[in-house]
Enzyme design. Structure first.
Site, PDB file in Angstrom:
ATOM      1  N   GLY A 190     -41.085  46.585  -1.032  1.00  0.00           N
ATOM      2  CA  GLY A 190     -41.554  45.002  -0.612  1.00  0.00           C
ATOM      3  C   GLY A 190     -40.655  44.586   0.162  1.00  0.00           C
ATOM      4  O   GLY A 190     -39.324  44.535   0.038  1.00  0.00           O
ATOM      5  N   VAL A 219     -26.300  45.713  11.010  1.00  0.00           N
ATOM      6  CA  VAL A 219     -26.012  47.202  11.228  1.00  0.00           C
ATOM      7  C   VAL A 219     -26.022  47.683  12.449  1.00  0.00           C
ATOM      8  O   VAL A 219     -24.968  48.466  13.000  1.00  0.00           O
ATOM      9  CB  VAL A 219     -27.121  48.002  10.286  1.00  0.00           C
ATOM     10  CG1 VAL A 219     -27.099  49.619  10.767  1.00  0.00           C
ATOM     11  CG2 VAL A 219     -26.862  47.682   8.662  1.00  0.00           C
ATOM     12  N   GLY A 237     -35.272  48.438  -2.700  1.00  0.00           N
ATOM     13  CA  GLY A 237     -34.920  48.414  -4.156  1.00  0.00           C
ATOM     14  C   GLY A 237     -34.675  49.780  -4.530  1.00  0.00           C
ATOM     15  O   GLY A 237     -34.454  50.740  -3.842  1.00  0.00           O
ATOM     16  N   ASP A 296     -36.434  40.626  -6.132  1.00  0.00           N
ATOM     17  CA  ASP A 296     -36.630  40.540  -7.867  1.00  0.00           C
ATOM     18  C   ASP A 296     -35.331  40.449  -8.336  1.00  0.00           C
ATOM     19  O   ASP A 296     -34.957  40.043  -9.348  1.00  0.00           O
ATOM     20  CB  ASP A 296     -37.215  42.021  -8.342  1.00  0.00           C
ATOM     21  CG  ASP A 296     -38.571  41.971  -7.593  1.00  0.00           C
ATOM     22  OD1 ASP A 296     -39.435  41.024  -7.474  1.00  0.00           O
ATOM     23  OD2 ASP A 296     -39.184  43.224  -7.520  1.00  0.00           O
ATOM     24  N   MET A 348     -43.105  35.770  -9.017  1.00  0.00           N
ATOM     25  CA  MET A 348     -42.931  37.303  -9.019  1.00  0.00           C
ATOM     26  C   MET A 348     -41.598  37.793  -9.999  1.00  0.00           C
ATOM     27  O   MET A 348     -41.059  36.777 -10.317  1.00  0.00           O
ATOM     28  CB  MET A 348     -42.849  37.808  -7.576  1.00  0.00           C
ATOM     29  CG  MET A 348     -44.440  37.936  -7.069  1.00  0.00           C
ATOM     30  SD  MET A 348     -44.194  38.496  -5.295  1.00  0.00           S
ATOM     31  CE  MET A 348     -45.696  38.708  -4.835  1.00  0.00           C
ATOM     32  N   LYS A 400     -44.103  14.017 -29.679  1.00  0.00           N
ATOM     33  CA  LYS A 400     -42.860  13.360 -29.221  1.00  0.00           C
ATOM     34  C   LYS A 400     -43.087  12.402 -28.277  1.00  0.00           C
ATOM     35  O   LYS A 400     -42.344  11.665 -27.512  1.00  0.00           O
ATOM     36  CB  LYS A 400     -41.818  14.121 -28.865  1.00  0.00           C
ATOM     37  CG  LYS A 400     -40.980  15.021 -29.962  1.00  0.00           C
ATOM     38  CD  LYS A 400     -39.538  15.690 -29.587  1.00  0.00           C
ATOM     39  CE  LYS A 400     -39.718  17.146 -28.886  1.00  0.00           C
ATOM     40  NZ  LYS A 400     -38.614  17.400 -28.544  1.00  0.00           N
ATOM     41  N   ARG A 417     -53.358  23.338 -15.950  1.00  0.00           N
ATOM     42  CA  ARG A 417     -53.804  24.165 -14.836  1.00  0.00           C
ATOM     43  C   ARG A 417     -52.827  25.379 -14.669  1.00  0.00           C
ATOM     44  O   ARG A 417     -51.619  25.249 -14.978  1.00  0.00           O
ATOM     45  CB  ARG A 417     -53.535  23.333 -13.677  1.00  0.00           C
ATOM     46  CG  ARG A 417     -54.624  22.163 -13.681  1.00  0.00           C
ATOM     47  CD  ARG A 417     -56.082  22.636 -13.404  1.00  0.00           C
ATOM     48  NE  ARG A 417     -57.248  21.338 -13.364  1.00  0.00           N
ATOM     49  CZ  ARG A 417     -57.789  20.914 -14.308  1.00  0.00           C
ATOM     50  NH1 ARG A 417     -57.412  21.409 -15.656  1.00  0.00           N
ATOM     51  NH2 ARG A 417     -58.622  19.932 -14.248  1.00  0.00           N
ATOM     52  N   GLN A 426     -43.828  33.629  -1.968  1.00  0.00           N
ATOM     53  CA  GLN A 426     -42.564  34.034  -2.373  1.00  0.00           C
ATOM     54  C   GLN A 426     -41.734  35.054  -1.545  1.00  0.00           C
ATOM     55  O   GLN A 426     -40.733  35.113  -1.836  1.00  0.00           O
ATOM     56  CB  GLN A 426     -42.417  34.362  -3.800  1.00  0.00           C
ATOM     57  CG  GLN A 426     -43.226  33.438  -4.931  1.00  0.00           C
ATOM     58  CD  GLN A 426     -43.581  33.876  -6.229  1.00  0.00           C
ATOM     59  OE1 GLN A 426     -42.899  34.078  -7.170  1.00  0.00           O
ATOM     60  NE2 GLN A 426     -44.726  34.476  -6.294  1.00  0.00           N
TER      61      GLN A 426
HETATM   62  P1  ADP Z   1     -38.478  49.619  -4.079  1.00  0.00           P
HETATM   63  O1  ADP Z   1     -37.717  50.303  -3.062  1.00  0.00           O
HETATM   64  O2  ADP Z   1     -38.716  48.031  -3.733  1.00  0.00           O
HETATM   65  O3  ADP Z   1     -38.177  49.755  -5.536  1.00  0.00           O
HETATM   66  P2  ADP Z   1     -40.805  51.149  -4.649  1.00  0.00           P
HETATM   67  O4  ADP Z   1     -40.538  51.572  -5.720  1.00  0.00           O
HETATM   68  O5  ADP Z   1     -42.286  51.036  -4.175  1.00  0.00           O
HETATM   69  O6  ADP Z   1     -40.252  50.029  -4.029  1.00  0.00           O
HETATM   70  O7  ADP Z   1     -40.161  52.509  -3.422  1.00  0.00           O
HETATM   71  C1  ADP Z   1     -40.289  52.377  -2.078  1.00  0.00           C
HETATM   72  C2  ADP Z   1     -40.545  53.838  -1.636  1.00  0.00           C
HETATM   73  O8  ADP Z   1     -39.340  54.607  -1.937  1.00  0.00           O
HETATM   74  C3  ADP Z   1     -41.672  54.629  -2.396  1.00  0.00           C
HETATM   75  O9  ADP Z   1     -42.920  54.085  -1.704  1.00  0.00           O
HETATM   76  C4  ADP Z   1     -41.232  55.997  -1.933  1.00  0.00           C
HETATM   77  O10 ADP Z   1     -41.468  56.405  -0.681  1.00  0.00           O
HETATM   78  C5  ADP Z   1     -39.674  55.833  -2.084  1.00  0.00           C
HETATM   79  N1  ADP Z   1     -39.332  56.665  -3.377  1.00  0.00           N
HETATM   80  C6  ADP Z   1     -39.536  55.726  -4.732  1.00  0.00           C
HETATM   81  N2  ADP Z   1     -39.310  56.637  -5.655  1.00  0.00           N
HETATM   82  C7  ADP Z   1     -38.892  57.656  -5.309  1.00  0.00           C
HETATM   83  C8  ADP Z   1     -38.133  59.066  -5.697  1.00  0.00           C
HETATM   84  N3  ADP Z   1     -37.956  59.193  -7.049  1.00  0.00           N
HETATM   85  N4  ADP Z   1     -37.838  60.059  -4.901  1.00  0.00           N
HETATM   86  C9  ADP Z   1     -38.150  60.033  -3.497  1.00  0.00           C
HETATM   87  N5  ADP Z   1     -38.659  58.833  -2.802  1.00  0.00           N
HETATM   88  C10 ADP Z   1     -38.844  57.737  -3.692  1.00  0.00           C
HETATM   89  O1  F6P Z   2     -40.520  44.008  -5.469  1.00  0.00           O
HETATM   90  C1  F6P Z   2     -41.105  42.786  -4.691  1.00  0.00           C
HETATM   91  C2  F6P Z   2     -42.478  42.211  -5.316  1.00  0.00           C
HETATM   92  O2  F6P Z   2     -42.931  41.314  -4.644  1.00  0.00           O
HETATM   93  C3  F6P Z   2     -42.558  42.124  -6.843  1.00  0.00           C
HETATM   94  O3  F6P Z   2     -42.019  40.852  -7.162  1.00  0.00           O
HETATM   95  C4  F6P Z   2     -43.966  42.063  -6.970  1.00  0.00           C
HETATM   96  O4  F6P Z   2     -44.461  42.649  -8.411  1.00  0.00           O
HETATM   97  C5  F6P Z   2     -44.508  43.226  -5.836  1.00  0.00           C
HETATM   98  O5  F6P Z   2     -43.400  43.381  -5.046  1.00  0.00           O
HETATM   99  C6  F6P Z   2     -45.539  42.899  -5.181  1.00  0.00           C
HETATM  100  O6  F6P Z   2     -46.112  44.049  -4.515  1.00  0.00           O
HETATM  101  P1  F6P Z   2     -47.264  43.925  -3.416  1.00  0.00           P
HETATM  102  O7  F6P Z   2     -46.657  43.317  -2.387  1.00  0.00           O
HETATM  103  O8  F6P Z   2     -47.362  45.480  -3.031  1.00  0.00           O
HETATM  104  O9  F6P Z   2     -48.417  43.245  -3.988  1.00  0.00           O
END
Ligand code: ADP
Ligand code: F6P
Length: 317
Positions: A10, A22, A101, A126, A168, A210, A242, A250
């Site tokens: 994300g 960088v 992440g 997150d 989120m 209250k 609501r 976000q």
């Molecule tokens: P985030 O990095 O925000 O946690 P994801 O969990 O979707 O998001 O991971 C992002 C990308 O990292 C995945 O789409 C995949 O390409 C790569 N990735 C995730 N887990 C693995 C893993 N166990 N081994 C190799 N690549 C991974």
């Molecule tokens: O990891 C960031 C995040 O925005 C989470 O808070 C949320 O659950 C998810 O990504 C949403 O992912 P997508 O943009 O694929 O719907």
């Protein structure tokens, strides 16, 4: 050394600031930098382009990520990663900076094991990465949420309503807890502060007795069915309620000043580590200091539970 840089998972405000840091830090040391577009997908497909200082000059203040982000579940497969390594070698890239992440960190670690030096930067709204006190994107997202909730409070108070807001966080408490504190919400539902629908109903009834005329409930996503809670409140209390699901607002927007500062610090530090021959690590800021830690060690740890925040929420009203 030639450095490739990608944003993965994300997107998060501040990713561009990290990319700029960088690139500028590396170019100043005479190291070439290559943008790898669309995360690991672009790495596998060879969507790679050399960056100049001009490419990153104006991006410090921009939300999102100019080199785009993507998810590629197939990157878990060795054969797919071999194709990525071939593409990197074709461009002479022997080191990468991955901004993302924990999933993205895992991909980086696996590339490290295949001989590509790598450093991870924590890019996610997150705040669910243990190796840093605060991730790139969290502060901006929190500010966006607070701004939106204040608007929801204006209308909610005008109509004497109970307003439910789902935020989120991907099962991490922090966006919910911090935004609840910053907006004065009395009721929060998050992973480490779970409430049943009945508990919320009882609490709302007590508050009504209250004499309360307005209530705000902050709900962390993916934990409960918010629509069902809304319905239960409407059917079992005299509160007019609501629900707003804040959604992707976000994730966007201009990064806050501190976001840009921290992203720049961490981006600069990533290049420093790579030039010192350090690899397979992720960067963070802890107690105000730049730190790094082995990616696997970092991934083993759960992100810290904000117990002090939970205690504050429970003891303010
Ligand atoms: P985030 O990095 O925000 O946690 P994801 O969990 O979707 O998001 O991971 C992002 C990308 O990292 C995945 O789409 C995949 O390409 C790569 N990735 C995730 N887990 C693995 C893993 N166990 N081994 C190799 N690549 C991974
Ligand atoms: O990891 C960031 C995040 O925005 C989470 O808070 C949320 O659950 C998810 O990504 C949403 O992912 P997508 O943009 O694929 O719907």
């Amino acid at each position: 050394m030639k450095i490739g840089i990608l944003t993965s998972g994300g997107d998060a405000p501040g990713m561009n600031a990290a990319l700029r840091a960088v690139t500028c830090a590396a170019l100043k040391k005479g190291i070439e930098v290559f943008a790898i577009y669309d995360g690991y997908k672009g790495m596998v497909e060879g969507n790679i382009k050399k960056l100049t200082k001009e490419d990153v000059d104006e991006i410090l203040n921009k939300g999102g990520t100019i080199i785009r982000s993507a998810r590629l579940p197939e990157f878990k497969e060795l054969e797919v990663r071999k194709k990525a390594v071939e593409q990197l070698k074709k461009h002479g890239i022997d080191a990468i900076v991955v901004i993302g992440g924990d999933g993205s960190y895992m991909g980086a670690k696996k590339l490290d094991e295949m001989g590509i030096r790598c450093v991870g930067l924590p890019g996610t709204i997150d705040n669910d990465i243990s190796s840093t006190d605060i991730t790139i994107g969290f502060d901006t997202s929190l500010n966006t949420i607070v701004e939106e909730i204040e608007k929801i409070k204006d209308t909610g108070k005008s109509h004497s309503r109970c307003m439910l807001v789902e935020v989120m966080g991907n099962r991490c408490d922090d966006l919910a807890l911090y935004s609840a504190i910053a907006t004065g919400a009395n009721i929060v539902i998050s992973k480490n502060h779970m409430l049943s629908n009945q508990q919320v109903i009882d609490d709302l009834k007590a508050r009504r007795n209250k004499g309360e005329m307005f209530e705000l409930i902050v709900i962390a996503e993916k934990l409960i069915d918010s629509e069902k809670l809304l319905k239960d409140i409407q059917e079992n209390t005299d509160w007019d309620a609501r629900l707003t699901i804040l959604g992707h607002t976000q994730r966007g927007g201009i990064p806050t000043a501190m976001e840009k500062v921290r992203a720049t610090q961490m981006g600069y530090y990533a290049v420093k580590l790579l030039t010192e021959g350090i690899t397979g690590v992720c960067v963070g800021i802890k107690d105000g200091k730049l730190v790094h830690e082995d990616i696997l060690e970092a991934l083993k740890k759960e992100s810290l539970v904000s117990n002090d925040m939970i205690e504050i929420i429970d003891n303010l009203d």
